[in-house]
Enzyme design. Structure first.
Site, PDB file in Angstrom:
ATOM      1  CG  HIS A  81      -8.156  -1.592  10.375  1.00 12.33           C
ATOM      2  ND1 HIS A  81      -7.145  -1.278   9.624  1.00 12.33           N
ATOM      3  CD2 HIS A  81      -9.164  -0.608   9.986  1.00 12.33           C
ATOM      4  CE1 HIS A  81      -7.508  -0.492   8.711  1.00 12.33           C
ATOM      5  NE2 HIS A  81      -8.366  -0.262   8.939  1.00 12.33           N
ATOM      6  NE  ARG A 139      -2.521  -0.997   3.732  1.00 10.13           N
ATOM      7  CZ  ARG A 139      -3.115  -0.435   4.320  1.00 10.13           C
ATOM      8  NH1 ARG A 139      -4.175   0.438   4.540  1.00 10.13           N
ATOM      9  NH2 ARG A 139      -2.536  -0.449   5.630  1.00 10.13           N
ATOM     10  CE  LYS A 198      -4.408   5.694   3.951  1.00  9.67           C
ATOM     11  NZ  LYS A 198      -5.834   5.243   4.395  1.00  9.67           N
ATOM     12  CG  HIS A 199      -1.836   5.494   8.260  1.00 10.43           C
ATOM     13  ND1 HIS A 199      -1.566   4.494   7.338  1.00 10.43           N
ATOM     14  CD2 HIS A 199      -3.061   5.562   8.508  1.00 10.43           C
ATOM     15  CE1 HIS A 199      -2.878   3.955   6.918  1.00 10.43           C
ATOM     16  NE2 HIS A 199      -3.727   4.888   7.601  1.00 10.43           N
ATOM     17  CG  ASP A 244      -7.244   5.713  10.149  1.00 12.46           C
ATOM     18  OD1 ASP A 244      -8.218   5.548   9.504  1.00 12.46           O
ATOM     19  OD2 ASP A 244      -6.147   4.944   9.799  1.00 12.46           O
TER      20      ASP A 244
END
Length: 188
Positions: free
Chosen positions: A49, A7, A36-37, A122
């Site tokens: 998460h 990513r 991000k992040h 986030d």
């Protein structure tokens, strides 16, 4: 293996910085881009998460490996930055996630890197923050320097945060000037 894996533009910080800057310059005339992040999510094995990841590297590693793409994004005029729900002990804030850390969000991002755009959290309902009350999260994120707070799945948690923010404003715990600064950035 890291959580970010494919990513990111690259695992080479110089190549990633170059690609980030080019992407921002190309895309931002049409859309608002968000890096991000912050201050970097590479090199950790915990998915925010599900739990709170911790960057265990040194300050030098952070500055040489993780910050170059953010510096490039800021230099290219990026509109927004999203702090991660990631603890970065080498920045002196122990186990506090970057998204709730004044040292990371205001001192490093705003003051040292001179970022003047929007700081967007986030999702504040993620597992990394599961042990923090939704109202407290809202107040702490604003005090840290965030401008826009995301509650993506549970409107009742957003309402808890709103109520806690109003109470913190009324009591003076949250200075109205801090909220006005965020409102000005959103308007701009």
């Amino acid at each position: 293996d890291t959580v970010i894996a494919n990513r990111a533009f690259s695992d080479d910080p110089i190549r990633a910085a170059s690609l980030v800057a080019e992407y921002v310059r190309s895309a931002q005339p049409t859309v608002l881009c968000c890096a991000k992040h912050f201050p970097g999510h590479g090199g950790v094995g915990v998915d925010s998460h599900k739990g709170l990841p911790t960057f265990e590297g040194t300050l030098q590693e952070l500055k040489s490996t993780h910050l170059p793409p953010f510096r490039a994004a800021i230099g290219a005029g990026i509109a927004a930055v999203m702090p991660g729900h990631i603890a970065v002990p080498c920045l002196g804030d122990g186990s506090t996630p970057a998204s709730l850390s004044h040292a990371i969000t205001t001192k490093l991002l705003r003051e040292e890197l001179r970022f003047n755009g929007l700081i967007i959290t986030d999702d504040l309902e993620m597992g990394a923050l599961e042990n923090v009350d939704a109202g407290e999260i809202g107040v702490r994120a604003l005090l840290a320097g965030c401008d826009v707070l995301l509650f993506c799945h549970a409107p009742e948690k957003a309402m808890q945060a709103r109520d806690a923010i109003e109470a913190a404003l009324a009591s003076g715990v949250l200075p109205s000037q801090r909220v006005e600064e965020s409102l000005e950035r959103v308007r701009a």
